[in-house]
Design an enzyme around this catalytic site. Structure first.
Site, PDB file in Angstrom:
ATOM      1  N   LYS A 181      -0.533   3.364   1.602  1.00  0.00           N
ATOM      2  CA  LYS A 181      -1.867   3.720   2.097  1.00  0.00           C
ATOM      3  C   LYS A 181      -1.866   5.039   2.855  1.00  0.00           C
ATOM      4  CE  LYS A 181      -4.511  -0.316   1.641  1.00  0.00           C
ATOM      5  NZ  LYS A 181      -4.621  -1.678   2.014  1.00  0.00           N
ATOM      6  N   LYS A 235      -1.536  -2.361  -8.508  1.00  0.00           N
ATOM      7  CA  LYS A 235      -2.355  -3.554  -8.236  1.00  0.00           C
ATOM      8  C   LYS A 235      -3.848  -3.211  -8.305  1.00  0.00           C
ATOM      9  CE  LYS A 235      -3.214  -3.747  -3.285  1.00  0.00           C
ATOM     10  NZ  LYS A 235      -3.318  -4.482  -2.070  1.00  0.00           N
ATOM     11  N   LYS A 284      -9.250  -2.892  -3.773  1.00  0.00           N
ATOM     12  CA  LYS A 284     -10.620  -2.541  -3.430  1.00  0.00           C
ATOM     13  C   LYS A 284     -10.687  -1.177  -2.759  1.00  0.00           C
ATOM     14  CE  LYS A 284     -10.815  -6.138   0.122  1.00  0.00           C
ATOM     15  NZ  LYS A 284      -9.986  -5.869   1.285  1.00  0.00           N
TER      16      LYS A 284
HETATM   17  P1  TYM Z   1      -7.151  -7.659   2.013  1.00  0.00           P
HETATM   18  O1  TYM Z   1      -8.588  -7.718   2.291  1.00  0.00           O
HETATM   19  O2  TYM Z   1      -6.551  -6.337   1.686  1.00  0.00           O
HETATM   20  O3  TYM Z   1      -6.805  -8.644   0.867  1.00  0.00           O
HETATM   21  C1  TYM Z   1      -7.284  -9.960   0.937  1.00  0.00           C
HETATM   22  C2  TYM Z   1      -6.431 -10.879   0.129  1.00  0.00           C
HETATM   23  O4  TYM Z   1      -6.501 -10.518  -1.237  1.00  0.00           O
HETATM   24  C3  TYM Z   1      -5.178 -10.394  -1.733  1.00  0.00           C
HETATM   25  N1  TYM Z   1      -5.184  -9.381  -2.794  1.00  0.00           N
HETATM   26  C4  TYM Z   1      -4.693  -9.594  -3.991  1.00  0.00           C
HETATM   27  N2  TYM Z   1      -4.147 -10.690  -4.539  1.00  0.00           N
HETATM   28  C5  TYM Z   1      -3.764 -10.603  -5.821  1.00  0.00           C
HETATM   29  N3  TYM Z   1      -3.918  -9.464  -6.565  1.00  0.00           N
HETATM   30  C6  TYM Z   1      -4.455  -8.359  -6.037  1.00  0.00           C
HETATM   31  N4  TYM Z   1      -4.620  -7.275  -6.779  1.00  0.00           N
HETATM   32  C7  TYM Z   1      -4.887  -8.392  -4.695  1.00  0.00           C
HETATM   33  N5  TYM Z   1      -5.474  -7.482  -3.876  1.00  0.00           N
HETATM   34  C8  TYM Z   1      -5.634  -8.116  -2.705  1.00  0.00           C
HETATM   35  C9  TYM Z   1      -4.340  -9.977  -0.547  1.00  0.00           C
HETATM   36  O5  TYM Z   1      -2.977 -10.272  -0.777  1.00  0.00           O
HETATM   37  C10 TYM Z   1      -4.950 -10.807   0.532  1.00  0.00           C
HETATM   38  O6  TYM Z   1      -4.415 -12.112   0.504  1.00  0.00           O
HETATM   39  N6  TYM Z   1      -3.833  -8.249   5.446  1.00  0.00           N
HETATM   40  C11 TYM Z   1      -4.703  -9.145   4.700  1.00  0.00           C
HETATM   41  C12 TYM Z   1      -5.832  -9.656   5.564  1.00  0.00           C
HETATM   42  C13 TYM Z   1      -5.307 -10.406   6.736  1.00  0.00           C
HETATM   43  C14 TYM Z   1      -4.657 -11.662   6.721  1.00  0.00           C
HETATM   44  C15 TYM Z   1      -4.302 -11.928   8.056  1.00  0.00           C
HETATM   45  C16 TYM Z   1      -4.347 -12.551   5.707  1.00  0.00           C
HETATM   46  C17 TYM Z   1      -5.357  -9.987   8.027  1.00  0.00           C
HETATM   47  N7  TYM Z   1      -4.742 -10.892   8.816  1.00  0.00           N
HETATM   48  C18 TYM Z   1      -3.629 -13.085   8.405  1.00  0.00           C
HETATM   49  C19 TYM Z   1      -3.665 -13.721   6.065  1.00  0.00           C
HETATM   50  C20 TYM Z   1      -3.315 -13.966   7.388  1.00  0.00           C
HETATM   51  C21 TYM Z   1      -5.210  -8.399   3.477  1.00  0.00           C
HETATM   52  O7  TYM Z   1      -4.458  -7.923   2.715  1.00  0.00           O
HETATM   53  O8  TYM Z   1      -6.498  -8.296   3.284  1.00  0.00           O
END
Ligand code: TYM
Length: 341
Positions: A119, A205, A208
């Site tokens: 990132k 991957k 978003k």
């Molecule tokens: P975020 O919003 O970036 O992603 C949210 C969730 O979506 C999953 N994800 C995917 N899974 C499969 N294939 C993909 N292409 C893909 N893109 C995104 C991410 O792995 C995530 O599970 N850091 C976390 C948010 C967070 C969180 C936490 C999660 C903050 N604190 C504590 C669990 C526990 C995240 O990546 O958000």
């Protein structure tokens, strides 16, 4: 003994994708359907994580509520007695615990996080909060003693860091935190740990935060558009179906999408298709599944009002603040910020 905790969250920095849906939202909904009662479930909205990269600040508040509506539309029961629903920034203990954890996480560990490297690459300015992101995520998890954290595979390293800091602090201060389960145990528990790839550039991957319109299915895409995106997904020239992300990332991605929607292990779906030569048939199957999943989701979304989402948040956030403060006080006492308990 209190119930084990299952916890996950999805940021509201941009529109949600099929990757978010299959990697985190659907697994959480299925866990609630299957295990509510046996486990405590925390479904939270990490709005503080959403500002670690520049976002549309005018939209952020509304998008956070919208994401909760998406969870509900995907099947998460907002009135389940064993599920807590809250926004991260409404629970100050998240930030306070982050600072303490930061003092037990090493600079070198944060520097090694691939998400930070990806990132920050090529960016003129990188926020300190992007660097610190995994410490806040560890606080989100450890504050509630979560054992299971259904996330996509891109978050594996962050989860492992949360385990490391929990173990480190437990060694120093006694049993402060429940150590979240290892990645292997997580995957066994929720069948997934998926990493859905871009349909156009399956070596990356689906994200978003990257602009890749034909490779990314947004949850707000029309189901017909989503179908077309799958039908024109990049594949390869082997003309032989197999699950192998190194050699056949496009085809493997489709198998993974099918398996996750059908709630099957990818090995099982691979067996059904292995050796077949028609990529068109595989695309057709994936396209139909995604199209009908989006139709269902969008029809349900229209039935979940903003008011309902706000009511659930208001109901839970005061309870959650108390739960979080108890844990925070224990940690503060352990590290000498408060008298010994
Ligand atoms: P975020 O919003 O970036 O992603 C949210 C969730 O979506 C999953 N994800 C995917 N899974 C499969 N294939 C993909 N292409 C893909 N893109 C995104 C991410 O792995 C995530 O599970 N850091 C976390 C948010 C967070 C969180 C936490 C999660 C903050 N604190 C504590 C669990 C526990 C995240 O990546 O958000």
């Amino acid at each position: 003994m209190s119930k084990e905790v299952i916890l996950t969250g999805v940021r509201s920095n941009a529109e949600l994708t099929l990757g978010n849906y299959l990697g985190a939202i659907l697994p959480l909904v299925r866990l609630q359907q299957r295990y509510s009662g046996d486990y405590q479930i925390n479904a939270f909205l990490p709005d503080l994580h959403s500002i670690t990269t520049p976002t549309d600040y005018d939209q952020l508040y509304a998008r956070t509520i919208y994401n909760l509506r998406i969870f509900a539309a995907a099947g998460l029961k907002l009135d389940d007695p064993n599920t807590l629903i809250y926004r991260q920034s409404y629970i100050p203990a998240h930030c306070e615990l982050t600072w303490i954890l930061d003092s037990f996480i090493y600079y070198g560990e944060l520097s090694r996080m691939t998400q930070f490297k990806e990132k920050s690459q090529g960016q003129e300015s990188v926020s300190a909060s992007l660097f610190n992101y995994p410490a806040l995520m560890a606080a989100d998890i450890l504050l509630y003693d979560a054992s299971y954290v259904p996330v996509g595979e891109d978050q594996r390293q962050h989860l492992e860091l949360s385990r490391d800091v929990a173990i480190r602090m437990n060694n120093l201060f006694g049993d402060l935190f429940v150590v979240p389960k290892s990645w292997e145990e997580q995957v066994k528990f929720n069948h997934t740990g998926a990493r859905i790839r871009s349909l156009k550039h399956p070596e990356f991957k689906m994200s978003k935060s990257i602009s890749d319109p034909s490779g990314t299915i947004l949850l707000s895409d029309s189901p017909k558009d989503a179908r077309h995106k799958i039908l024109s997904a990049t594949t390869d020239s082997f003309s032989l179906i197999d699950y192998d992300f190194k050699l056949r990332p496009g085809i493997s991605n489709l198998l993974l999408i099918i398996a996750t929607i059908q709630n099957k292990a990818v090995e099982e779906v691979t067996l059904e298709w292995k050796g077949q030569t028609s990529y068109a048939k595989l695309k057709q199957t994936a396209a139909e599944l995604v199209e009908s999943e989006l139709e269902k989701l969008q029809a349900n979304l229209a039935l979940v009002t903003e008011n309902e989402a706000l009511k659930a948040l208001a109901k839970h956030e005061s309870t959650v603040r108390e739960v979080a403060n108890i844990k925070l006080a224990k940690v503060q006492a352990s590290v000498g910020l408060r008298p010994k308990q």
